[in-house]
Design an enzyme around this catalytic site. Structure first.
Site, PDB file in Angstrom:
ATOM      1  N   CYS A   1       0.628  -1.711   0.236  1.00  0.00           N
ATOM      2  CA  CYS A   1      -0.275  -0.105   0.302  1.00  0.00           C
ATOM      3  C   CYS A   1       1.112   1.031   0.548  1.00  0.00           C
ATOM      4  O   CYS A   1       2.472   1.100   0.491  1.00  0.00           O
ATOM      5  CB  CYS A   1      -0.886   0.040   1.237  1.00  0.00           C
TER       6      CYS A   1
ATOM      7  N   CYS B   1       0.517   4.007   1.995  1.00  0.00           N
ATOM      8  CA  CYS B   1       0.634   4.733   2.956  1.00  0.00           C
ATOM      9  C   CYS B   1       2.305   3.385   3.588  1.00  0.00           C
ATOM     10  O   CYS B   1       3.206   4.409   4.726  1.00  0.00           O
ATOM     11  CB  CYS B   1      -0.005   4.226   4.312  1.00  0.00           C
TER      12      CYS B   1
END
Length: 136
Positions: free
Chosen positions: A46, A48
């Protein structure tokens, strides 16, 4: 599962600074239950993880005071290892990315995904540095 060619550079971001990949439940148990301090990063594809978690972790472990052992498991890849790592992180709910610090087999500090999203890599590094100061 993700294609290995996709996750290889993400794995390398941590292994290149001294992290050992754990790919089985037994490896996770041995690592977490050992003596001393162990940082376990649940890595992820992902955004993040790419923008915040991995850079923050890399910064934190570049300091002199850091855990004795650095480990990583990869969500969406080695399911058995990830599930076992998360079992050691109870009572926290499974999330990826996430970062756990263990001391002598006991979970002493946890950073969950919701504490990673929207926070800078430096803020994550500072959070980890404070935990390292306290427990390492």
């Amino acid at each position: 599962m993700y294609p290995e060619y996709l996750v290889a550079p993400m794995r390398e971001e941590l292994t290149s600074v001294g992290f050992t990949e754990l790919k089985t439940a037994l490896e996770v148990d041995t690592a977490v239950k050992g003596s001393g301090t162990a940082l376990v990063v649940v890595n992820s594809v992902c955004g993040c993880a790419a923008a915040n978690a991995r850079p923050g972790v890399r910064e934190a472990v570049s300091a002199i005071k850091k855990p004795t052992n650095l480990y990583t498991v990869f969500a969406g890849m080695e399911k058995e290892a990830v599930d076992r790592a998360r079992a050691h992180m109870v009572p926290f709910l499974p999330s990826s990315p996430s970062i756990a610090l263990f001391k002598d087999g006991e979970l002493v500090h946890m950073i969950e995904r919701h504490q990673i999203e929207g926070r800078s890599a430096q803020l994550i590094a500072d959070n980890l540095a404070a935990a390292f100061e306290q427990y390492c």
